[in-house]
Design a protein around this motif. Structure first.
Motif, PDB file in Angstrom:
ATOM      1  N   GLN A   1     -15.301   5.937   8.689  1.00 31.61           N
ATOM      2  CA  GLN A   1     -14.585   4.956   9.282  1.00 31.61           C
ATOM      3  C   GLN A   1     -15.365   4.124  10.265  1.00 31.61           C
ATOM      4  O   GLN A   1     -14.848   2.868  10.828  1.00 31.61           O
ATOM      5  CB  GLN A   1     -13.788   5.954  10.539  1.00 31.61           C
ATOM      6  N   ALA A   2     -16.405   4.672  10.530  1.00 26.90           N
ATOM      7  CA  ALA A   2     -17.575   3.778  11.328  1.00 26.90           C
ATOM      8  C   ALA A   2     -17.769   2.439  10.357  1.00 26.90           C
ATOM      9  O   ALA A   2     -17.962   1.283  10.816  1.00 26.90           O
ATOM     10  CB  ALA A   2     -18.775   4.493  11.781  1.00 26.90           C
ATOM     11  N   GLU A   3     -18.041   2.730   8.956  1.00 34.19           N
ATOM     12  CA  GLU A   3     -18.564   1.600   8.237  1.00 34.19           C
ATOM     13  C   GLU A   3     -17.291   0.744   8.080  1.00 34.19           C
ATOM     14  O   GLU A   3     -17.418  -0.673   8.342  1.00 34.19           O
ATOM     15  CB  GLU A   3     -18.908   2.261   6.961  1.00 34.19           C
ATOM     16  N   MET A   4     -15.772   1.265   8.010  1.00 36.04           N
ATOM     17  CA  MET A   4     -14.802   0.344   8.140  1.00 36.04           C
ATOM     18  C   MET A   4     -14.637  -0.356   9.317  1.00 36.04           C
ATOM     19  O   MET A   4     -14.214  -1.543   9.319  1.00 36.04           O
ATOM     20  CB  MET A   4     -13.543   1.150   7.619  1.00 36.04           C
ATOM     21  N   ALA A   5     -14.838   0.235  10.462  1.00 34.49           N
ATOM     22  CA  ALA A   5     -14.773  -0.508  11.730  1.00 34.49           C
ATOM     23  C   ALA A   5     -15.558  -1.548  11.949  1.00 34.49           C
ATOM     24  O   ALA A   5     -15.522  -2.687  12.312  1.00 34.49           O
ATOM     25  CB  ALA A   5     -14.647   0.390  12.670  1.00 34.49           C
TER      26      ALA A   5
ATOM     27  N   VAL B   1      -9.253   9.349  -2.964  1.00 32.72           N
ATOM     28  CA  VAL B   1      -8.528   8.086  -3.580  1.00 32.72           C
ATOM     29  C   VAL B   1      -8.024   7.070  -2.278  1.00 32.72           C
ATOM     30  O   VAL B   1      -8.312   5.940  -2.696  1.00 32.72           O
ATOM     31  CB  VAL B   1      -7.146   8.616  -4.196  1.00 32.72           C
ATOM     32  N   ILE B   2      -7.650   7.643  -1.406  1.00 35.56           N
ATOM     33  CA  ILE B   2      -7.318   6.713  -0.186  1.00 35.56           C
ATOM     34  C   ILE B   2      -8.305   5.967   0.365  1.00 35.56           C
ATOM     35  O   ILE B   2      -8.125   4.753   0.285  1.00 35.56           O
ATOM     36  CB  ILE B   2      -6.434   7.458   0.887  1.00 35.56           C
ATOM     37  N   ALA B   3      -9.398   6.574   0.613  1.00 36.50           N
ATOM     38  CA  ALA B   3     -10.717   5.934   1.208  1.00 36.50           C
ATOM     39  C   ALA B   3     -11.314   4.885   0.167  1.00 36.50           C
ATOM     40  O   ALA B   3     -11.391   3.743   0.341  1.00 36.50           O
ATOM     41  CB  ALA B   3     -11.758   6.765   1.671  1.00 36.50           C
ATOM     42  N   HIS B   4     -11.217   5.288  -1.127  1.00 31.52           N
ATOM     43  CA  HIS B   4     -11.652   4.371  -2.110  1.00 31.52           C
ATOM     44  C   HIS B   4     -10.834   3.192  -2.383  1.00 31.52           C
ATOM     45  O   HIS B   4     -11.254   2.090  -2.576  1.00 31.52           O
ATOM     46  CB  HIS B   4     -11.718   5.313  -3.609  1.00 31.52           C
ATOM     47  N   THR B   5      -9.410   3.346  -2.395  1.00 33.21           N
ATOM     48  CA  THR B   5      -8.618   2.262  -2.461  1.00 33.21           C
ATOM     49  C   THR B   5      -8.648   1.339  -1.374  1.00 33.21           C
ATOM     50  O   THR B   5      -8.635   0.300  -1.503  1.00 33.21           O
ATOM     51  CB  THR B   5      -7.256   2.818  -2.770  1.00 33.21           C
ATOM     52  N   GLN B   6      -8.892   2.007  -0.257  1.00 32.16           N
ATOM     53  CA  GLN B   6      -9.015   0.997   1.122  1.00 32.16           C
ATOM     54  C   GLN B   6     -10.050   0.174   1.033  1.00 32.16           C
ATOM     55  O   GLN B   6      -9.818  -0.943   1.431  1.00 32.16           O
ATOM     56  CB  GLN B   6      -9.139   2.178   2.366  1.00 32.16           C
ATOM     57  N   SER B   7     -11.416   0.785   0.463  1.00 23.83           N
ATOM     58  CA  SER B   7     -12.467   0.081   0.690  1.00 23.83           C
ATOM     59  C   SER B   7     -12.243  -1.428  -0.460  1.00 23.83           C
ATOM     60  O   SER B   7     -12.746  -2.451  -0.235  1.00 23.83           O
ATOM     61  CB  SER B   7     -13.848   0.662   0.092  1.00 23.83           C
ATOM     62  N   HIS B   8     -11.674  -0.943  -1.577  1.00 27.77           N
ATOM     63  CA  HIS B   8     -11.272  -2.219  -2.529  1.00 27.77           C
ATOM     64  C   HIS B   8     -10.492  -3.151  -2.068  1.00 27.77           C
ATOM     65  O   HIS B   8     -10.513  -4.311  -2.128  1.00 27.77           O
ATOM     66  CB  HIS B   8     -10.933  -1.355  -3.822  1.00 27.77           C
ATOM     67  N   TRP B   9      -9.245  -2.538  -1.229  1.00 25.80           N
ATOM     68  CA  TRP B   9      -8.540  -3.309  -0.638  1.00 25.80           C
ATOM     69  C   TRP B   9      -9.212  -4.364   0.053  1.00 25.80           C
ATOM     70  O   TRP B   9      -8.759  -5.646   0.288  1.00 25.80           O
ATOM     71  CB  TRP B   9      -7.164  -2.673   0.029  1.00 25.80           C
ATOM     72  N   TRP B  10     -10.059  -4.052   1.018  1.00 28.64           N
ATOM     73  CA  TRP B  10     -10.853  -4.835   1.876  1.00 28.64           C
ATOM     74  C   TRP B  10     -11.581  -5.881   1.238  1.00 28.64           C
ATOM     75  O   TRP B  10     -11.501  -7.034   1.645  1.00 28.64           O
ATOM     76  CB  TRP B  10     -11.600  -4.019   2.982  1.00 28.64           C
ATOM     77  N   MET B  11     -12.241  -5.230   0.109  1.00 33.25           N
ATOM     78  CA  MET B  11     -13.033  -6.246  -0.679  1.00 33.25           C
ATOM     79  C   MET B  11     -12.198  -7.226  -1.187  1.00 33.25           C
ATOM     80  O   MET B  11     -12.592  -8.458  -1.304  1.00 33.25           O
ATOM     81  CB  MET B  11     -13.691  -5.473  -1.853  1.00 33.25           C
ATOM     82  N   LEU B  12     -10.776  -6.877  -1.605  1.00 36.81           N
ATOM     83  CA  LEU B  12      -9.998  -8.028  -2.159  1.00 36.81           C
ATOM     84  C   LEU B  12      -9.438  -8.889  -1.099  1.00 36.81           C
ATOM     85  O   LEU B  12      -9.350 -10.209  -1.262  1.00 36.81           O
ATOM     86  CB  LEU B  12      -8.747  -6.981  -2.938  1.00 36.81           C
TER      87      LEU B  12
END
Length: 111
Positions: A10-14, A43-54
């Motif tokens: 969460q800290a990295e995503m923030a 699954v959710i965290a992995h997909t979330q990181s790719h979604w943000w990269m997209l």
């Protein structure tokens, strides 16, 4: 996801979000890569990181990143629990099957 790992993710995503909001896209991508390393087994965290990269790919008009992240989002939803290349940073600048060294500060969360 263990609480300490979840907090680190969460800290990295923030941090990525803050840099995104200030149009500091290289710094944003750096933190998305770190979030990807931490979250790729979930699954959710992995997909979330790719979604943000997209999302970042669209913002920067990077066609390679856009197409690559669409494929990686699908793969993240299907394969996160089966197999992941440990330490892979998740961007289209690296082979999606290549395991990579995990930074020491992140490795402590993945033990």
């Amino acid at each position: 996801m263990k609480p300490a790992l979840k907090l680190a993710f969460q800290a990295e995503m923030a941090a990525a979000n803050r840099y995104y909001q200030h149009a500091q896209y290289s710094d944003c991508f750096y933190h998305l890569e770190r979030a990807h390393i931490l979250g790729q087994s979930f699954v959710i965290a992995h997909t979330q990181s790719h979604w943000w990269m997209l999302k970042l790919g669209y913002k920067t008009k990077n066609k390679k990143e856009i197409l690559g992240q669409i494929a990686r989002i699908i793969a993240a939803m299907l394969f996160s629990k089966i197999w992941i290349p440990k330490g892979n940073t998740g961007g289209t600048n690296v082979n999606p099957f290549k395991p990579m060294a995990i930074p020491d500060d992140l490795a402590q969360h993945l033990k």
